[in-house]
Design an enzyme around this catalytic site. Sequence first.
Site, PDB file in Angstrom:
ATOM      1  N   ASN A   5       0.867  -1.181   0.000  1.00 40.51           N
ATOM      2  CA  ASN A   5       0.000   0.000   0.000  1.00 40.51           C
ATOM      3  C   ASN A   5       0.901   1.227   0.000  1.00 40.51           C
ATOM      4  O   ASN A   5       1.470   1.578   1.034  1.00 40.51           O
ATOM      5  CB  ASN A   5      -0.891  -0.038   1.258  1.00 40.51           C
ATOM      6  N   LYS A  36       0.132   4.238  -0.250  1.00 45.52           N
ATOM      7  CA  LYS A  36      -0.509   5.429   0.333  1.00 45.52           C
ATOM      8  C   LYS A  36      -0.268   6.646  -0.572  1.00 45.52           C
ATOM      9  O   LYS A  36      -0.175   6.484  -1.781  1.00 45.52           O
ATOM     10  CB  LYS A  36      -0.010   5.676   1.768  1.00 45.52           C
ATOM     11  N   HIS A  77      -9.516   1.084   4.585  1.00 43.21           N
ATOM     12  CA  HIS A  77      -8.258   1.289   5.315  1.00 43.21           C
ATOM     13  C   HIS A  77      -8.533   2.204   6.513  1.00 43.21           C
ATOM     14  O   HIS A  77      -9.344   3.129   6.420  1.00 43.21           O
ATOM     15  CB  HIS A  77      -7.204   1.907   4.389  1.00 43.21           C
ATOM     16  N   GLU A 102      -6.994   4.610   7.676  1.00 44.69           N
ATOM     17  CA  GLU A 102      -6.790   6.051   7.409  1.00 44.69           C
ATOM     18  C   GLU A 102      -8.018   6.640   6.708  1.00 44.69           C
ATOM     19  O   GLU A 102      -8.370   7.795   6.929  1.00 44.69           O
ATOM     20  CB  GLU A 102      -5.504   6.241   6.581  1.00 44.69           C
ATOM     21  N   GLU A 104      -5.706  -5.144  10.329  1.00 43.74           N
ATOM     22  CA  GLU A 104      -4.675  -4.133  10.569  1.00 43.74           C
ATOM     23  C   GLU A 104      -4.971  -3.415  11.880  1.00 43.74           C
ATOM     24  O   GLU A 104      -5.757  -2.459  11.913  1.00 43.74           O
ATOM     25  CB  GLU A 104      -4.671  -3.105   9.436  1.00 43.74           C
ATOM     26  N   GLY A 158       2.216   1.935  10.756  1.00 42.05           N
ATOM     27  CA  GLY A 158       3.186   3.023  10.637  1.00 42.05           C
ATOM     28  C   GLY A 158       3.843   3.405  11.946  1.00 42.05           C
ATOM     29  O   GLY A 158       4.500   4.443  12.042  1.00 42.05           O
ATOM     30  N   SER A 209       3.163  -2.417  10.384  1.00 44.91           N
ATOM     31  CA  SER A 209       4.612  -2.465  10.592  1.00 44.91           C
ATOM     32  C   SER A 209       5.227  -3.832  10.301  1.00 44.91           C
ATOM     33  O   SER A 209       6.190  -4.238  10.956  1.00 44.91           O
ATOM     34  CB  SER A 209       4.967  -1.993  12.018  1.00 44.91           C
TER      35      SER A 209
HETATM   36  C1  PEP Z   1      -0.911  -0.005   5.992  1.00 45.30           C
HETATM   37  O1  PEP Z   1      -1.055   1.201   5.917  1.00 45.30           O
HETATM   38  O2  PEP Z   1      -1.734  -0.750   5.453  1.00 45.30           O
HETATM   39  C2  PEP Z   1       0.242  -0.507   6.739  1.00 45.30           C
HETATM   40  C3  PEP Z   1       0.223  -1.742   7.149  1.00 45.30           C
HETATM   41  O3  PEP Z   1       1.269   0.369   6.958  1.00 45.30           O
HETATM   42  P1  PEP Z   1       2.697   0.037   7.661  1.00 45.30           P
HETATM   43  O4  PEP Z   1       3.177  -1.256   7.055  1.00 45.30           O
HETATM   44  O5  PEP Z   1       3.562   1.192   7.294  1.00 45.30           O
HETATM   45  O6  PEP Z   1       2.432  -0.093   9.113  1.00 45.30           O
END
Ligand code: PEP
Length: 251
Positions: free
Chosen positions: A9, A11, A96, A98, A168, A174, A214
């Site tokens: 992703n 973003k 997601h 966000e 998630e 992040g 992460s």
């Molecule tokens: C995401 O935004 O879907 C995600 C898992 O981000 P990160 O791997 O940076 O935590």
Amino acid sequence: MRRNIVAGNWKMNKTLQEGATLAKELKTALTGKTVNCDVIICSPFIHLTAIHETVKDSQVKLGAQNCADKVSGAYTGEVSAAMVASTGAQYVIIGHSERRAYYGETNAILKEKVRLALDNQLIPIFCIGEVLEEREAGKQNEVVNKQISESLFDLSAEDFGKIVLAYEPVWAIGTGKTATAAQAQEMHAFIRQTVAGKYGTAVAAETSILYGGSANAGNAKELFSNPDVDGGLIGGASLKVETFLPIAEAF
Ligand code: PEP
């Protein structure tokens, strides 16, 4: 069908030129290599057409990060599921955290997006997960159950079978703070059991459930070795081939 998947992703990162370069590098790095998972790039909308041209004859698959909850019309700035599909993309991330947190996307709105994605032959990668306060209060199962049931449980078993789920935990996205392999397995098993309760064990057994938060080359192997973890949705580590490819190779 249940598959191992590693999806990046991106973003809101990468100019068109930078994105095209990264897609090319990933395609080249995978040429002649066998990885035991599907590798997907979810890029910003404006990259889709160019990246599709680059990756169409390769192992790399393509997805968007969002689509509109309306079919078409006077919705300035929005991009419909039909438009996403017309670029050659096959996947779309929906829900997601966000999008939920910053753009007010509710379970009801996400239900519309899922319907439109499926109507346009896109595979939704549907994200679910609790925030830190919810986990600290022991409410993570309740939260995830509500997200799944309110957005997805009106689907037929056939349509549900087309969906990829991504757990998630918001506190892990992040932040560099990954869920432990045990926490991931516990939640993924609960998600599979929730799906089984609605659609039966055969559908649940065929559902791919990805972990996101992460994930990186250092922790992917342990996370993916869990019986109910079928891969990862990868944010930060998907922005470079050197950090993304080893995650796909962890299978
Ligand atoms: C995401 O935004 O879907 C995600 C898992 O981000 P990160 O791997 O940076 O935590």
